[in-house]
Enzyme design. Sequence first.
Site, PDB file in Angstrom:
ATOM      1  N   ASP A 206       2.147 -15.072 -18.238  1.00 40.95           N
ATOM      2  CA  ASP A 206       1.897 -13.570 -18.184  1.00 40.95           C
ATOM      3  C   ASP A 206       0.541 -13.437 -18.713  1.00 40.95           C
ATOM      4  O   ASP A 206      -0.122 -12.514 -18.329  1.00 40.95           O
ATOM      5  CB  ASP A 206       2.717 -12.749 -18.644  1.00 40.95           C
ATOM      6  CG  ASP A 206       3.922 -12.218 -17.358  1.00 40.95           C
ATOM      7  OD1 ASP A 206       3.653 -12.303 -16.340  1.00 40.95           O
ATOM      8  OD2 ASP A 206       5.036 -11.755 -17.807  1.00 40.95           O
TER       9      ASP A 206
ATOM     10  N   LYS B  98       9.287 -13.968  -7.122  1.00 39.28           N
ATOM     11  CA  LYS B  98       8.787 -14.881  -7.866  1.00 39.28           C
ATOM     12  C   LYS B  98       9.152 -16.107  -7.627  1.00 39.28           C
ATOM     13  O   LYS B  98       8.536 -17.095  -7.497  1.00 39.28           O
ATOM     14  CB  LYS B  98       8.617 -14.655  -9.458  1.00 39.28           C
ATOM     15  CG  LYS B  98       7.894 -13.467  -9.893  1.00 39.28           C
ATOM     16  CD  LYS B  98       8.100 -12.748 -11.274  1.00 39.28           C
ATOM     17  CE  LYS B  98       7.267 -11.652 -11.135  1.00 39.28           C
ATOM     18  NZ  LYS B  98       7.509 -10.779 -12.621  1.00 39.28           N
TER      19      LYS B  98
ATOM     20  N   GLN C  21      11.265 -11.113 -17.660  1.00 43.90           N
ATOM     21  CA  GLN C  21      11.056  -9.967 -16.812  1.00 43.90           C
ATOM     22  C   GLN C  21      11.171  -8.618 -17.511  1.00 43.90           C
ATOM     23  O   GLN C  21      12.197  -8.438 -18.219  1.00 43.90           O
ATOM     24  CB  GLN C  21      12.037  -9.951 -15.609  1.00 43.90           C
ATOM     25  CG  GLN C  21      11.615  -8.987 -14.410  1.00 43.90           C
ATOM     26  CD  GLN C  21      10.353  -9.105 -13.806  1.00 43.90           C
ATOM     27  OE1 GLN C  21       9.914 -10.238 -13.489  1.00 43.90           O
ATOM     28  NE2 GLN C  21       9.629  -7.731 -13.552  1.00 43.90           N
TER      29      GLN C  21
END
Length: 299
Positions: free
Chosen positions: A120, A53, A97
């Site tokens: 997200d 990422k 995460q």
Amino acid sequence: MTAALIDGDAVAAEVRDEVRTAVEKLAAKGVTPTLATVLMGTDPASETYVSLKQDDCEAVGIEARDVRIDGDAPADELYETVTDLNDDPSVHGVLVQQPLPDQVNDDGIVRAIDPRKDVDGFHPENLGLLMRGNARYVPCTPLGVQRLLVEADVETEGADVVVVGRSTIVGKPLANRLLARDDSGNATVTVCHSRTEDLTAKLRAADVVVAAVGVPELVDGSMIREGATVVDVGINRVERDGESMLVGDVDFESAREAAGAITPVPGGVGPMTRAMLLVNTVRAAGLVEGADVELATLD
Ligand SMILES: NC(=O)c1ccc[n+]([C@@H]2O[C@H](COP(=O)([O-])OP(=O)(O)OC[C@H]3O[C@@H](n4cnc5c(N)ncnc54)[C@H](OP(=O)(O)O)[C@@H]3O)[C@@H](O)[C@H]2O)c1
């Protein structure tokens, strides 16, 4: 019939180009889109995902902040970190995460992220907006699947779409997006799961099948209607002939004989998920800074 391949790598490259252009426009307004990734602990798979990422961001001009927290630290330390990032005006997107260590409540952390920075798209406020039909952020995998369908000229309006899997990160938000009253929605959506009876009959009636199950090669060619579109979200590591390899939730070889178009694994949905995080981050920068961002997204 041998299916046409839906090339996720190629579409993801197009998406990254669009993001680069949007980043340049924001830079002209003095804004550098910035994503903070937070990793608690040293899970090797999570470390790999976070570093990918970070690399993806840097490749398109998004600033990436790499925040690490000891895996044994108390949950409060993670909450404090998220609060600091929420309050930091130079950070536009915050991604924690998962999975998190046992002492942290996953759901509590998702709720702690400022919904405007929740790139997200998992915060209840963002899932609620998605369900109401005016999404702020669409979770990256469903957004990527929809873009693939658009790029492959798959008409969803009036189509019978079967999504296998009802997770909050893939199946349910995707079903909602495909139901939306817009050009990339208007489908008739059936969502199947582990308690579904006669999955084969449901799949064989589908114009579009999306498999997001986590069971290697569950869906095979005998379950696909001739000419249907097949999108394989699954990423499963298996041992074959003494070698470790990645397979999807679809048995690619048999499914491609029946399908009209199909995504491969790897090279299908995976690169799209990564690219869509960049889209959501640039969108977040636009939202937080009050700047218009033009992106060829879906709403
Ligand atoms: N390509 C990408 O970027 C990407 C992104 C995210 C996930 N993935 C992959 O996509 C897959 C699904 O991920 P997820 O997070 O959505 O998984 P998940 O949370 O484990 O959900 C799996 C879903 O599949 C259903 N299911 C399990 N076995 C089934 C069966 N035999 N028949 C029908 N349905 C069944 C489950 O039903 P119940 O609800 O009844 O348990 C559940 O709804 C995994 O392989 C994951 O690695 C890929």
